[in-house]
Design a protein around this motif. Sequence first.
Motif, PDB file in Angstrom:
ATOM      1  N   SER A 106       0.813  -1.221   0.000  1.00  0.00           N
ATOM      2  CA  SER A 106       0.000   0.000   0.000  1.00  0.00           C
ATOM      3  C   SER A 106       0.842   1.266   0.000  1.00  0.00           C
ATOM      4  CB  SER A 106      -0.945   0.001   1.210  1.00  0.00           C
ATOM      5  OG  SER A 106      -0.219   0.074   2.423  1.00  0.00           O
ATOM      6  N   ILE A 107       2.055   1.229   0.573  1.00  0.00           N
ATOM      7  CA  ILE A 107       2.875   2.447   0.625  1.00  0.00           C
ATOM      8  C   ILE A 107       3.888   2.534  -0.513  1.00  0.00           C
ATOM      9  CG2 ILE A 107       2.628   2.578   3.133  1.00  0.00           C
ATOM     10  CD1 ILE A 107       5.571   1.656   3.320  1.00  0.00           C
ATOM     11  N   THR A 108       3.998   1.493  -1.336  1.00  0.00           N
ATOM     12  CA  THR A 108       5.020   1.486  -2.389  1.00  0.00           C
ATOM     13  C   THR A 108       4.451   1.418  -3.804  1.00  0.00           C
ATOM     14  OG1 THR A 108       5.214  -0.919  -2.183  1.00  0.00           O
ATOM     15  CG2 THR A 108       6.768   0.413  -0.912  1.00  0.00           C
ATOM     16  N   THR A 109       3.185   1.078  -3.949  1.00  0.00           N
ATOM     17  CA  THR A 109       2.635   0.839  -5.297  1.00  0.00           C
ATOM     18  C   THR A 109       1.248   1.439  -5.442  1.00  0.00           C
ATOM     19  OG1 THR A 109       1.570  -1.250  -4.699  1.00  0.00           O
ATOM     20  CG2 THR A 109       3.866  -1.371  -5.405  1.00  0.00           C
ATOM     21  N   HIS A 110       0.798   1.479  -6.700  1.00  0.00           N
ATOM     22  CA  HIS A 110      -0.578   1.832  -7.033  1.00  0.00           C
ATOM     23  C   HIS A 110      -1.193   0.662  -7.811  1.00  0.00           C
ATOM     24  CE1 HIS A 110       1.444   5.795  -6.572  1.00  0.00           C
ATOM     25  NE2 HIS A 110       0.323   6.099  -5.939  1.00  0.00           N
ATOM     26  N   GLU A 111      -2.484   0.729  -8.031  1.00  0.00           N
ATOM     27  CA  GLU A 111      -3.156  -0.334  -8.778  1.00  0.00           C
ATOM     28  C   GLU A 111      -2.493  -0.524 -10.142  1.00  0.00           C
ATOM     29  OE1 GLU A 111      -7.361  -0.122  -9.033  1.00  0.00           O
ATOM     30  OE2 GLU A 111      -7.669  -0.134  -6.851  1.00  0.00           O
ATOM     31  N   ASN A 112      -2.369  -1.793 -10.537  1.00  0.00           N
ATOM     32  CA  ASN A 112      -1.777  -2.232 -11.811  1.00  0.00           C
ATOM     33  C   ASN A 112      -0.254  -2.161 -11.839  1.00  0.00           C
ATOM     34  OD1 ASN A 112      -4.238  -2.924 -13.149  1.00  0.00           O
ATOM     35  ND2 ASN A 112      -4.630  -0.732 -13.417  1.00  0.00           N
ATOM     36  N   ASP A 113       0.397  -1.677 -10.767  1.00  0.00           N
ATOM     37  CA  ASP A 113       1.854  -1.788 -10.681  1.00  0.00           C
ATOM     38  C   ASP A 113       2.235  -3.261 -10.538  1.00  0.00           C
ATOM     39  OD1 ASP A 113       2.413   0.897 -10.910  1.00  0.00           O
ATOM     40  OD2 ASP A 113       2.528   1.263  -8.750  1.00  0.00           O
ATOM     41  N   ILE A 114       3.484  -3.588 -10.917  1.00  0.00           N
ATOM     42  CA  ILE A 114       3.954  -4.978 -10.871  1.00  0.00           C
ATOM     43  C   ILE A 114       4.696  -5.241  -9.564  1.00  0.00           C
ATOM     44  CG2 ILE A 114       5.386  -6.731 -11.978  1.00  0.00           C
ATOM     45  CD1 ILE A 114       4.970  -5.250 -14.611  1.00  0.00           C
ATOM     46  N   VAL A 115       4.331  -6.340  -8.892  1.00  0.00           N
ATOM     47  CA  VAL A 115       4.967  -6.773  -7.655  1.00  0.00           C
ATOM     48  C   VAL A 115       5.627  -8.132  -7.904  1.00  0.00           C
ATOM     49  CG1 VAL A 115       4.593  -7.417  -5.247  1.00  0.00           C
ATOM     50  CG2 VAL A 115       3.243  -5.561  -6.272  1.00  0.00           C
ATOM     51  N   LEU A 116       6.893  -8.270  -7.510  1.00  0.00           N
ATOM     52  CA  LEU A 116       7.661  -9.502  -7.739  1.00  0.00           C
ATOM     53  C   LEU A 116       8.109 -10.097  -6.418  1.00  0.00           C
ATOM     54  CD1 LEU A 116       9.513 -11.544  -9.320  1.00  0.00           C
ATOM     55  CD2 LEU A 116      11.231  -9.713  -9.390  1.00  0.00           C
ATOM     56  N   ASP A 117       7.954 -11.413  -6.284  1.00  0.00           N
ATOM     57  CA  ASP A 117       8.517 -12.174  -5.173  1.00  0.00           C
ATOM     58  C   ASP A 117       9.114 -13.443  -5.757  1.00  0.00           C
ATOM     59  OD1 ASP A 117       9.127 -13.710  -2.960  1.00  0.00           O
ATOM     60  OD2 ASP A 117       7.232 -13.351  -1.923  1.00  0.00           O
ATOM     61  N   PHE A 118      10.456 -13.542  -5.755  1.00  0.00           N
ATOM     62  CA  PHE A 118      11.076 -14.711  -6.386  1.00  0.00           C
ATOM     63  C   PHE A 118      11.532 -15.760  -5.376  1.00  0.00           C
ATOM     64  CE2 PHE A 118      14.191 -11.221  -6.317  1.00  0.00           C
ATOM     65  CZ  PHE A 118      15.296 -11.783  -5.705  1.00  0.00           C
ATOM     66  N   PHE A 119      11.161 -15.581  -4.104  1.00  0.00           N
ATOM     67  CA  PHE A 119      11.169 -16.664  -3.129  1.00  0.00           C
ATOM     68  C   PHE A 119       9.721 -16.829  -2.681  1.00  0.00           C
ATOM     69  CE2 PHE A 119      15.586 -15.145  -2.734  1.00  0.00           C
ATOM     70  CZ  PHE A 119      16.278 -16.334  -2.794  1.00  0.00           C
ATOM     71  N   MET A 120       8.873 -17.269  -3.581  1.00  0.00           N
ATOM     72  CA  MET A 120       7.434 -17.128  -3.427  1.00  0.00           C
ATOM     73  C   MET A 120       6.864 -17.900  -2.255  1.00  0.00           C
ATOM     74  SD  MET A 120       4.471 -17.715  -6.289  1.00  0.00           S
ATOM     75  CE  MET A 120       4.791 -19.461  -6.462  1.00  0.00           C
ATOM     76  N   GLY A 121       7.365 -19.113  -1.982  1.00  0.00           N
ATOM     77  CA  GLY A 121       6.851 -19.878  -0.865  1.00  0.00           C
ATOM     78  C   GLY A 121       5.374 -20.159  -0.997  1.00  0.00           C
ATOM     79  N   SER A 122       4.610 -19.769   0.021  1.00  0.00           N
ATOM     80  CA  SER A 122       3.177 -20.065   0.058  1.00  0.00           C
ATOM     81  C   SER A 122       2.341 -19.067  -0.725  1.00  0.00           C
ATOM     82  CB  SER A 122       2.692 -20.101   1.507  1.00  0.00           C
ATOM     83  OG  SER A 122       2.876 -18.835   2.130  1.00  0.00           O
ATOM     84  N   ALA A 123       2.976 -18.132  -1.420  1.00  0.00           N
ATOM     85  CA  ALA A 123       2.305 -17.171  -2.314  1.00  0.00           C
ATOM     86  C   ALA A 123       1.534 -16.092  -1.557  1.00  0.00           C
ATOM     87  CB  ALA A 123       1.393 -17.883  -3.312  1.00  0.00           C
ATOM     88  N   THR A 124       2.003 -15.722  -0.364  1.00  0.00           N
ATOM     89  CA  THR A 124       1.357 -14.625   0.359  1.00  0.00           C
ATOM     90  C   THR A 124       1.443 -13.328  -0.437  1.00  0.00           C
ATOM     91  OG1 THR A 124       1.890 -15.633   2.502  1.00  0.00           O
ATOM     92  CG2 THR A 124       1.369 -13.288   2.492  1.00  0.00           C
ATOM     93  N   THR A 125       2.628 -13.018  -0.970  1.00  0.00           N
ATOM     94  CA  THR A 125       2.797 -11.781  -1.733  1.00  0.00           C
ATOM     95  C   THR A 125       1.837 -11.738  -2.911  1.00  0.00           C
ATOM     96  OG1 THR A 125       5.144 -11.746  -1.139  1.00  0.00           O
ATOM     97  CG2 THR A 125       4.455 -10.346  -2.982  1.00  0.00           C
TER      98      THR A 125
END
Length: 653
Positions: A472-491
């Motif tokens: 919420s403090i780093t992005t706006h709607e439709n921005d791309i978020v990456l997690d390459f240690f995804m694990g349980s996919a919380t991100t």
Amino acid sequence: MPKIEPKIFDELKEALSSFGKKYFVGDELNRAKVSDDLRAYDEELLSKLFEINFIKKNYIKKVAGQNIFQIEQLEDAVLYDNYWNTSYTKYENRIGLTSNGRFIEDSQDVDLVFPFKDDVLTASMTKEDSDNGYDDAFLNETIEKDEIDRMFDTKIFRNVKKYDRTGEKSVSSFDPEIDNLMLKGNNLLALNSIAGTYAGRVKLIYIDVPYYFKKKIGGDSFKYNSNFHLSTWLVFMKNRLEAAQKLLAEDGSIWINISEDGMHYLKVLADSVFGRDNYVGTVPRKTRNGKSDVPYNFSQDFDWLLVYTRAPESAAIVGRNVDRHYYETPDFPGRPWRKADLTKQTTIAQRPNSNFTMINPKTGVKYPVNPKRSWAVSKDTFDEWYNEGGIGFPDDYDFMNGNKPFRRVFKDQDDAKEKPSSISSDFLLKQFSGVITGDAINKKGNGEIDDLFGRDKFDYAKPEILLKDIISITTHENDIVLDFFMGSATTQAVALKMHRKFIGIEQMDYINTLSVPRLQKVIEGEQGGVSKEVEWQGGGSFVYAELFPKNMGYLQDIIQAKTINDLQSVYDRMQTGVRDSEAPADISFRADLSKIEWNPTRTKFDDQQRLLIKLLDKNGLYYNYSEIDDADVHEFLSDNDYKFNQCFYKDGE
């Protein structure tokens, strides 16, 4: 130089056994210790070696009537001879940097304080590897520049499918402007594969990395192998951070979750990758409410988030929308306004032009200045501020409380600001205050997984509120978020609920038993985590694809083997590729296969297992996209997979 034949090796072991365990590691000779004592001219060792006829015959030379012991030649034989019958290195034809005829990698003369810092570590990183007793020296290898280029080449995707509210379907196209992406495979190679499509486009990277621990801490371990040697762990992280940096947008940020054991090492490393000037800050995150059985009787209940960016210091890479209360009054029709402080953190001695008594022009009420906190406006500029509506008085309004003038800020002024409100580094602590006094934060994340799937699906998942606050403090709607240690996919779950685009990368098999099913539940509208807070009602979609394995499949089979016969079966397939129409393995060109033997009386399971791992060409773990039209590759791909690859990499050209 004379060769030490196996029978002489046996004689050496027999002779040195008189020293007890001094020159042995288990049942095997400690060659490094023998070498050290040879260099030190250890009298007891030399006396014992002189009793061996082969040593006297080949390493004592008579010159001018004097016997000269050729210690350096013997040391070379001890350290580097390829006939040691217990060493997997006897199967290698080695190349590399040498000094005085010795490989620098083996040399006792070179102290590598930060080994491999210019190289790449490859292969696996699963907890199972560690549980099976593998030293990361066997699972992580340094490779040369041309090999690195081939290893980082774009990979073929297969088993591509799309998930949405209608279920699972085959797909042959991809649009990074619309589609979310989930990849199964080694994250370092996957990051390099998507670089052409996503370079400079990712607004937020959040990673919960395999922590570095000074000692094995089972309760805190990931399903990844979290117990690296420090130098290996640093290089492991360096390779991936460098790849991730290329994907980060100019105004984007990366948030790295790390324990206290590794945090300070990682800070120095991240400074070198992103630049010290691009360090944003360190954010504390409370993980639990204290334990009693802890070292030094001190419970460390925090981990940390290191934050970096590519943006200049003047950029607002974080910000928050503040819910403010505005007044609507008849004196300013159609212009809602709010109160703000009209004083400054300066004394009247420091700011003498603001040392005056402020008088309300409407009522004549006087408001003396606070000597320790001067007015933010000077006596000369008071009229200008007041006439523009910028100053108000509490006695102007019956509903107003307070006893001092205030600065009036209009809503249209707030709306016109380009820079959002600032963020303090303890924002997570403030927002988690309810959790701090109740359940620990890690426990809350586990509970969310339990609610979806039941117990024992995933250890130490991060709670959705953590990702919600960061996103919420780093992005706006439709921005791309990456997690390459995804694990349980919380991100990915939170990004989808907050209408962001996401990329997730995971190599562990639970991607199909946990990560994908979790996102399917999110699409269906599950109401756990932050769903109610963000008013999530379901929807969305994502594309799933796997890096097409080549040697990776063989590597996993070797690790899972239990007997010599299992290993020999894998080895046979590595050469022929007979199972399930699989292709033969890429075997390191350094290997001399003619020397491999499978006689159970002369081979050990552990040695053979390490040998087969060593044989695999680590930059051939997956098929490169450049091989997609090869006949023995194309036949293993569906038409839709083939078209998907063409579409994906065309976009990245």
